[in-house]
Motif scaffolding. Sequence first.
Motif, PDB file in Angstrom:
ATOM      1  N   SER A   1       0.895  -1.161   0.167  1.00 15.98           N
ATOM      2  CA  SER A   1       0.140   0.135   0.114  1.00 15.98           C
ATOM      3  C   SER A   1       0.742   0.923   0.103  1.00 15.98           C
ATOM      4  O   SER A   1       2.231   1.019  -0.282  1.00 15.98           O
ATOM      5  CB  SER A   1      -0.681   0.074   1.200  1.00 15.98           C
ATOM      6  OG  SER A   1      -2.064   1.145   1.218  1.00 15.98           O
ATOM      7  N   THR A   2       0.197   2.538   0.152  1.00 17.73           N
ATOM      8  CA  THR A   2       0.606   3.461   0.317  1.00 17.73           C
ATOM      9  C   THR A   2       0.909   4.270   1.627  1.00 17.73           C
ATOM     10  O   THR A   2      -0.535   4.043   2.630  1.00 17.73           O
ATOM     11  CB  THR A   2       0.636   4.779  -0.931  1.00 17.73           C
ATOM     12  OG1 THR A   2      -0.745   5.236  -0.877  1.00 17.73           O
ATOM     13  CG2 THR A   2       0.936   3.736  -2.775  1.00 17.73           C
ATOM     14  N   THR A   3       1.445   5.266   2.626  1.00 21.97           N
ATOM     15  CA  THR A   3       1.381   6.412   3.574  1.00 21.97           C
ATOM     16  C   THR A   3      -0.894   6.554   3.473  1.00 21.97           C
ATOM     17  O   THR A   3      -0.894   6.570   4.173  1.00 21.97           O
ATOM     18  CB  THR A   3       2.257   7.578   3.223  1.00 21.97           C
ATOM     19  OG1 THR A   3       3.424   6.380   4.040  1.00 21.97           O
ATOM     20  CG2 THR A   3       1.715   7.732   4.849  1.00 21.97           C
ATOM     21  N   PRO A   4      -0.381   7.814   2.432  1.00 22.92           N
ATOM     22  CA  PRO A   4      -1.498   7.865   1.909  1.00 22.92           C
ATOM     23  C   PRO A   4      -3.080   6.839   1.437  1.00 22.92           C
ATOM     24  O   PRO A   4      -3.841   7.746   2.269  1.00 22.92           O
ATOM     25  CB  PRO A   4      -1.850   8.852   1.432  1.00 22.92           C
ATOM     26  CG  PRO A   4      -0.404   8.200  -0.354  1.00 22.92           C
ATOM     27  CD  PRO A   4       0.311   7.538   1.340  1.00 22.92           C
ATOM     28  N   THR A   5      -2.740   6.110   0.894  1.00 24.85           N
ATOM     29  CA  THR A   5      -4.076   5.053   1.020  1.00 24.85           C
ATOM     30  C   THR A   5      -4.408   4.436   1.923  1.00 24.85           C
ATOM     31  O   THR A   5      -5.386   4.753   2.639  1.00 24.85           O
ATOM     32  CB  THR A   5      -3.024   3.615   0.313  1.00 24.85           C
ATOM     33  OG1 THR A   5      -2.723   4.501  -0.965  1.00 24.85           O
ATOM     34  CG2 THR A   5      -4.487   2.919  -0.222  1.00 24.85           C
ATOM     35  N   VAL A   6      -3.301   4.156   3.141  1.00 30.87           N
ATOM     36  CA  VAL A   6      -3.465   3.619   4.515  1.00 30.87           C
ATOM     37  C   VAL A   6      -4.045   5.256   5.148  1.00 30.87           C
ATOM     38  O   VAL A   6      -5.396   4.525   6.090  1.00 30.87           O
ATOM     39  CB  VAL A   6      -2.530   3.494   5.244  1.00 30.87           C
ATOM     40  CG1 VAL A   6      -3.635   3.254   6.937  1.00 30.87           C
ATOM     41  CG2 VAL A   6      -1.819   2.177   4.376  1.00 30.87           C
ATOM     42  N   GLU A   7      -4.549   5.849   5.301  1.00 27.11           N
ATOM     43  CA  GLU A   7      -4.572   7.287   5.727  1.00 27.11           C
ATOM     44  C   GLU A   7      -6.096   7.307   5.716  1.00 27.11           C
ATOM     45  O   GLU A   7      -6.857   7.429   6.244  1.00 27.11           O
ATOM     46  CB  GLU A   7      -3.997   8.221   5.375  1.00 27.11           C
ATOM     47  CG  GLU A   7      -2.230   8.586   5.910  1.00 27.11           C
ATOM     48  CD  GLU A   7      -2.305   9.574   5.452  1.00 27.11           C
ATOM     49  OE1 GLU A   7      -0.837  10.547   6.565  1.00 27.11           O
ATOM     50  OE2 GLU A   7      -1.894  10.329   4.412  1.00 27.11           O
ATOM     51  N   VAL A   8      -6.580   7.357   3.962  1.00 28.29           N
ATOM     52  CA  VAL A   8      -8.147   7.329   3.716  1.00 28.29           C
ATOM     53  C   VAL A   8      -8.465   5.756   3.945  1.00 28.29           C
ATOM     54  O   VAL A   8      -9.856   6.378   4.471  1.00 28.29           O
ATOM     55  CB  VAL A   8      -7.478   7.291   2.175  1.00 28.29           C
ATOM     56  CG1 VAL A   8      -8.967   6.534   1.288  1.00 28.29           C
ATOM     57  CG2 VAL A   8      -7.006   8.424   1.461  1.00 28.29           C
ATOM     58  N   ALA A   9      -7.709   4.722   3.806  1.00 33.59           N
ATOM     59  CA  ALA A   9      -8.942   3.891   4.348  1.00 33.59           C
ATOM     60  C   ALA A   9      -9.355   3.154   6.279  1.00 33.59           C
ATOM     61  O   ALA A   9     -10.588   3.590   5.855  1.00 33.59           O
ATOM     62  CB  ALA A   9      -7.609   2.541   4.301  1.00 33.59           C
ATOM     63  N   VAL A  10      -8.278   4.510   6.641  1.00 32.68           N
ATOM     64  CA  VAL A  10      -8.344   4.625   7.994  1.00 32.68           C
ATOM     65  C   VAL A  10     -10.111   4.638   8.512  1.00 32.68           C
ATOM     66  O   VAL A  10     -10.591   4.249   8.741  1.00 32.68           O
ATOM     67  CB  VAL A  10      -7.690   4.866   9.331  1.00 32.68           C
ATOM     68  CG1 VAL A  10      -8.420   5.453  11.038  1.00 32.68           C
ATOM     69  CG2 VAL A  10      -6.226   4.250   9.244  1.00 32.68           C
ATOM     70  N   PRO A  11     -10.650   5.903   7.523  1.00 32.60           N
ATOM     71  CA  PRO A  11     -12.043   6.733   8.227  1.00 32.60           C
ATOM     72  C   PRO A  11     -12.856   5.445   7.251  1.00 32.60           C
ATOM     73  O   PRO A  11     -14.367   5.377   8.074  1.00 32.60           O
ATOM     74  CB  PRO A  11     -11.929   8.102   7.673  1.00 32.60           C
ATOM     75  CG  PRO A  11     -10.331   8.174   7.021  1.00 32.60           C
ATOM     76  CD  PRO A  11      -9.124   7.160   7.166  1.00 32.60           C
ATOM     77  N   LEU A  12     -12.736   5.542   6.092  1.00 33.91           N
ATOM     78  CA  LEU A  12     -13.161   4.691   5.583  1.00 33.91           C
ATOM     79  C   LEU A  12     -14.348   2.685   5.513  1.00 33.91           C
ATOM     80  O   LEU A  12     -14.810   2.523   5.223  1.00 33.91           O
ATOM     81  CB  LEU A  12     -12.476   4.360   3.820  1.00 33.91           C
ATOM     82  CG  LEU A  12     -12.389   5.776   2.730  1.00 33.91           C
ATOM     83  CD1 LEU A  12     -11.873   5.193   1.747  1.00 33.91           C
ATOM     84  CD2 LEU A  12     -13.632   6.050   2.355  1.00 33.91           C
ATOM     85  N   GLU A  13     -12.760   2.576   6.638  1.00 34.45           N
ATOM     86  CA  GLU A  13     -12.938   1.432   7.393  1.00 34.45           C
ATOM     87  C   GLU A  13     -13.916   1.208   8.989  1.00 34.45           C
ATOM     88  O   GLU A  13     -13.889   0.477   9.268  1.00 34.45           O
ATOM     89  CB  GLU A  13     -11.677   0.225   7.034  1.00 34.45           C
ATOM     90  CG  GLU A  13     -11.690  -0.206   6.024  1.00 34.45           C
ATOM     91  CD  GLU A  13     -12.222  -0.709   5.129  1.00 34.45           C
ATOM     92  OE1 GLU A  13     -13.584  -1.881   5.470  1.00 34.45           O
ATOM     93  OE2 GLU A  13     -12.763   0.093   3.439  1.00 34.45           O
TER      94      GLU A  13
END
Length: 463
Positions: free
Chosen positions: A84-96
């Motif tokens: 993954s990427t740092t920003p992808t994980v950042e985006v995923a936290v609230p989405l999940e």
Amino acid sequence: MTLIKSISGIRGTIGGNVDDNLTPLDAVKFASAYGTWLLKRNPSDKKCKVVIGRDARISGKMISSLVANTLVGLGIDVVDLGLSTTPTVEVAVPLENADGGIIVTASHNPKQWNALKLLNEKGEFLDAEEGGVILDLALSQDFDYAEVDKLGRYSKLKNYFKKHIDEVLNLPLVDAEGIRKANFKVVVDAVNSTGGLAIPQLLEALGVECIKLYCDPTGHFPHNPEPLPEHLKEISKLVVEENANLGIVVDPDVDRLAIVNEDGSMFGEEYTLVACADYVLSKKSGNTVSNLSSSRALRDVTEKHGGTYEASAVGEVNVVKLMKKNKVVIGGEGNGGIIYPESHYGRDSLVGVALFLSHLAQLKVSCKELRDSYPQYFMSKNKIELTPQIDVDAILSAMSKKYSEEDISTIDGVKIDFEKEWVHLRKSNTEPIIRIYTESGSQEAADELALRFIEEIKVIAGL
């Protein structure tokens, strides 16, 4: 070999001795501290969830597995995005609807390094108070692991890049149609990490022809992974050979973005944020923020559009804090880190690429023409090593008093703003070093300013 513990996580070299390097035991201990912190800040009857992801480093799978299973052992559910990427994980936290996130990456450090970057429930980096609590927990090792019936659940989510890219494409200022019509041809250097997966997928979705250079996520970095001009000679040459419109360079965790002009010259990391801000401010009035060591060009562009610019202390968490306070429309760091609140409060190269290409498509100019349209500033980055006996704070205080009639900021070391140039003096938190950053209208002038301050510091220090 090194192990560095800070409020934002733990970073070190793989192998060696416990507490001196990033060993498996250190990874487990720090993941335990983070998980314990999460459990304590949530109701006791709540099942916590953490999103994790990693860059393509050779040690990534090992460290990620240790982290995931430690969290499961604490009774925390884990959603693993894998590569993954740092920003992808950042985006995923609230989405999940997760309670936090961990990115296993050492950013631009060489391949022998790895790290744990820690996020809160918003997908943002922890502040000093939160990070301090975790450091104390890691030291005390006051952990209470779950009984067998209360272990966490582990699950995988594949190709979260698509969700991230969809989020980017849905941003109102991303002109996907304009980019498609521009028929851009782009060379991408992703230093054999996860940007080699994410950036080409984004470009494909935007109808951009993509020529891949080092996009195989093996973790074997073909050159120094920090996207600085001296490390980018191959992509500069390939952009010219392929008659491409530009080159795109990202670091291993894809939170820093550098651009190469069509003639092989550097657009400049400092100017990635300047160009994206220029585009956003041309569509929406507002203010900007970057850190004290970033180029004055952002201030100039912001004021051109009628906005106000302010500088924060160095560090992404400090930039974000001031961005929120000032309710800015865009901000970031001069190392190529674009933070666009409309998306999320984290440096994001995917957002940066989409905004940059939108700007280029609408202006209908070449990359080099766009770069030449901005104020011309040049930076020099140096350091002076002192003996442990020398009081670094006293030296910085003396420099502040000496230049008290100038425009001075002391929120992070000492920054002295002169009429046409500036100098920023910062001390290292781990060794007796003063870092000296300067900016002026030419490289020669920036270098001369740095040398002048090095000599002045030596005099004050009695060297």
